[in-house]
Design an enzyme around this catalytic site. Structure first.
Site, PDB file in Angstrom:
ATOM      1  N   GLU A 269       0.819  -1.207   0.000  1.00 53.82           N
ATOM      2  CA  GLU A 269       0.000   0.000   0.000  1.00 53.82           C
ATOM      3  C   GLU A 269       0.855   1.259   0.000  1.00 53.82           C
ATOM      4  O   GLU A 269       1.959   1.274   0.545  1.00 53.82           O
ATOM      5  CB  GLU A 269      -0.919   0.007   1.229  1.00 53.82           C
ATOM      6  N   GLU A 465     -11.185  -3.437  -2.699  1.00 52.13           N
ATOM      7  CA  GLU A 465     -11.126  -4.763  -2.091  1.00 52.13           C
ATOM      8  C   GLU A 465     -11.580  -4.648  -0.653  1.00 52.13           C
ATOM      9  O   GLU A 465     -11.596  -3.550  -0.087  1.00 52.13           O
ATOM     10  CB  GLU A 465      -9.712  -5.344  -2.163  1.00 52.13           C
TER      11      GLU A 465
END
Length: 542
Positions: A269, A465
């Protein structure tokens, strides 16, 4: 008396005693006739519905007391209530759904783990029209021992299995360590040769104010520093991506690989590793700034000198610890130093380092994967969102305090590279977070709304997600709401959704039925049991 649910009028006979206030948390204990209880499923919060056997008439013995904190009452229910409000997604836009494969699907010897069992699971996914799967290509496996010596053999076998079933593959360039975070069930370190460098130069890692080194990934301070056997971190990332593109050329040409997600930090991330479990962080701690390696500190000092205040070339000294609360610190409390002249300077620099890193790596990715869509993932830091400072977001690198938009500049950087933004936590409900951790002042729904709109306003694709495992209808319905917003005047929707993750729990019969139902609705198909609780069917009164 009648109750209207999901556009259906259902007659209900109610016999009341004294007036009462029914608590939102009160249970409704039905004990008459054929009691089926209040429906719950897979750990979700109970839906407000009940199933009671039909009767021609009621007797005094059938009266059921309903307990409440302040009062009590008597109530009779003479009709089945099986409907609840649920939106019909039939005919809506198709949002492709991918399923993440297990983190350890390839072992450290570059072999496919339990290939026969995996093949059976992939066939099952294909049978319900899943669009494809997501696969992490771990840097620590492929370039493990020697710089620029890549072993893609296990991934080649895996990709061939997937291709033969007619599934697409989302590929993640995973430049981070696996293990030590929520949901990690295997341990895959970054390459051995990089760790050897780290032993003599630990400043290649992110570092907190106490000097603790986080080995999950490399600090962004060495993006342009030749400290990795004569290469910069950017060159190492580019060489790895280019090797993959050459090795799997046929999969690109056949459009088996429609998208590459590029890892930009811990857990893949774009964020600082501000809340590491290995250093004792627990939810909902605010985390700590991670800029104390010598490379980032030199950058901060240079920025302070350019600003004309060289004494600002240091990190804040009143942010406390990983598990502090905003109001327990001098920096993050309301009216705290985060909004002082120095605080604004520091946070601007800290967030700019994050954006510049994403900018550089995505530029390299576009060179390596020319003609293929690229994406990157943004984490959903939703705790302390309802405070002025947004402390947990600040330590993660998102300058999103109440008087600033921290996600617009990130979306603009993605737009520069035509990259899709993949965002997490779309299944979370603010009310659930408030019930479980009221002290966290979390607002995942507000955060999702802000980030999705920042991306759509920048005209970039938005994928998503789930942040945590999801097997229940309530979670799926929340994902659907975010995937295809009902009130969006432009009809905008997610470009795709990736489900976390393939595992034995998902493959259990009832869980998989719920997943298949969710999949159909994401694809815009009709489902026969709309508005019914899981496992129930319409019944006609005799």
């Amino acid at each position: 008396m009648a109750i209207r649910l999901n556009h259906s009028v259902i007659p209900v006979s109610v016999k009341l005693g004294a007036p009462t206030r029914v608590s939102a948390r009160s249970s409704l204990p039905f004990s008459v006739g054929d009691w089926r209880g209040v429906s719950t499923f897979s750990g979700a919060r109970p839906l407000v519905l009940a199933k009671v056997k039909l009767r021609a008439e009621s007797t005094e013995e059938d009266r059921v007391p309903i307990d409440d904190d302040d009062d009590s009452t008597d109530q009779l229910v003479d009709e089945e209530i099986v409907h609840f409000e649920e939106r019909d997604f039939a005919g809506t836009a198709c949002v492709p759904v991918y399923v993440m494969l297990p983190l350890g699907v390839i072992d450290m010897n570059s072999e496919v783990v339990e290939p026969e069992e995996l093949l059976d699971q992939l066939r099952t996914l294909k049978s319900v029209n899943v669009d494809g799967v997501m696969v992490d290509c771990w840097w620590g496996i492929v370039e493990s021992h020697t710089p620029q010596v890549y072993n893609w053999s296990g991934y080649k076998k895996l990709f061939q299995m997937i291709r033969e079933l007619g599934l697409k593959i989302q590929v993640v360039m995973s430049f981070h360590e696996c293990g030590g975070n929520v949901g990690d069930d295997v341990h895959i370190q970054i390459p051995e040769w990089v760790r050897e460098i780290g032993q003599s130069n630990p400043d290649i890692y992110f570092t907190d104010s106490a000097g603790r080194r986080n080995t999950e990934c490399l600090t962004w301070g060495i993006d342009k520093q030749r400290v990795l056997r004569g290469r910069t971190a950017l060159e190492v990332y580019f060489d790895y991506m280019r090797s993959f593109r050459v090795e799997f050329d046929e999969f690109f040409e056949e459009k088996i690989i429609p998208e590459i997600e590029v890892g930009l930090g811990p857990c893949g991330e774009l964020r600082y590793p501000s809340y590491p479990a290995q250093f004792g962080w627990k939810y909902p701690g605010i985390g700590e700034f991670q800029c104390y390696d010598k490379y980032l500190m030199n950058s901060l000092k240079e920025a302070a000198e350019v600003r004309g205040h060289s004494f600002w070339g240091r990190g804040p000294d009143n942010t406390e610890t990983y598990n502090s609360t905003p109001h327990g610190t001098g920096f993050f409390r309301d009216g705290g130093d985060y909004d002082s002249y120095y605080g604004r300077f520091f946070l601007n620099w800290y967030s700019r380092v994050l954006i510049d890193h994403g900018d550089r790596v995505l530029a390299m990715a576009n060179l390596a994967f020319e003609g293929t869509c690229i994406a990157a993932k943004l984490s959903g830091i939703h705790w302390w969102y309802k405070t002025a400072s947004h402390a947990a977001e600040l330590t993660a690198g998102f300058y999103n305090s109440s008087n600033r938009d921290g996600y617009g500049p990130i979306a603009a950087m993605f737009k520069k590279h035509d990259a899709a933004l993949n965002f997490t936590c779309v299944e979370l409900r603010t009310l659930d977070q408030h019930e479980d951790f009221p002290e966290a002042l979390a607002d995942p729904e507000g955060l999702v709304w802000q980030v999705l709109n920042a991306a759509w306003d920048a005209s970039i694709p938005v994928a998503s997600e789930n942040a945590l495992p999801c097997y229940d209808r309530e979670g799926y319905n929340k994902i659907l709401e975010n995937a295809k917003p009902l009130t969006d005047p432009d009809g905008r929707h997610l470009s795709c959704f990736t489900y976390l993750r393939l595992n034995p729990t998902l493959m259990e019969s009832q869980n998989f039925k719920e997943f298949e139902r969710f999949l159909k609705r994401m694809h815009g198909e009709a489902v026969p049991d709309l508005g019914l609780a899981p496992g129930t069917q319409e019944t006609n009164p005799e």
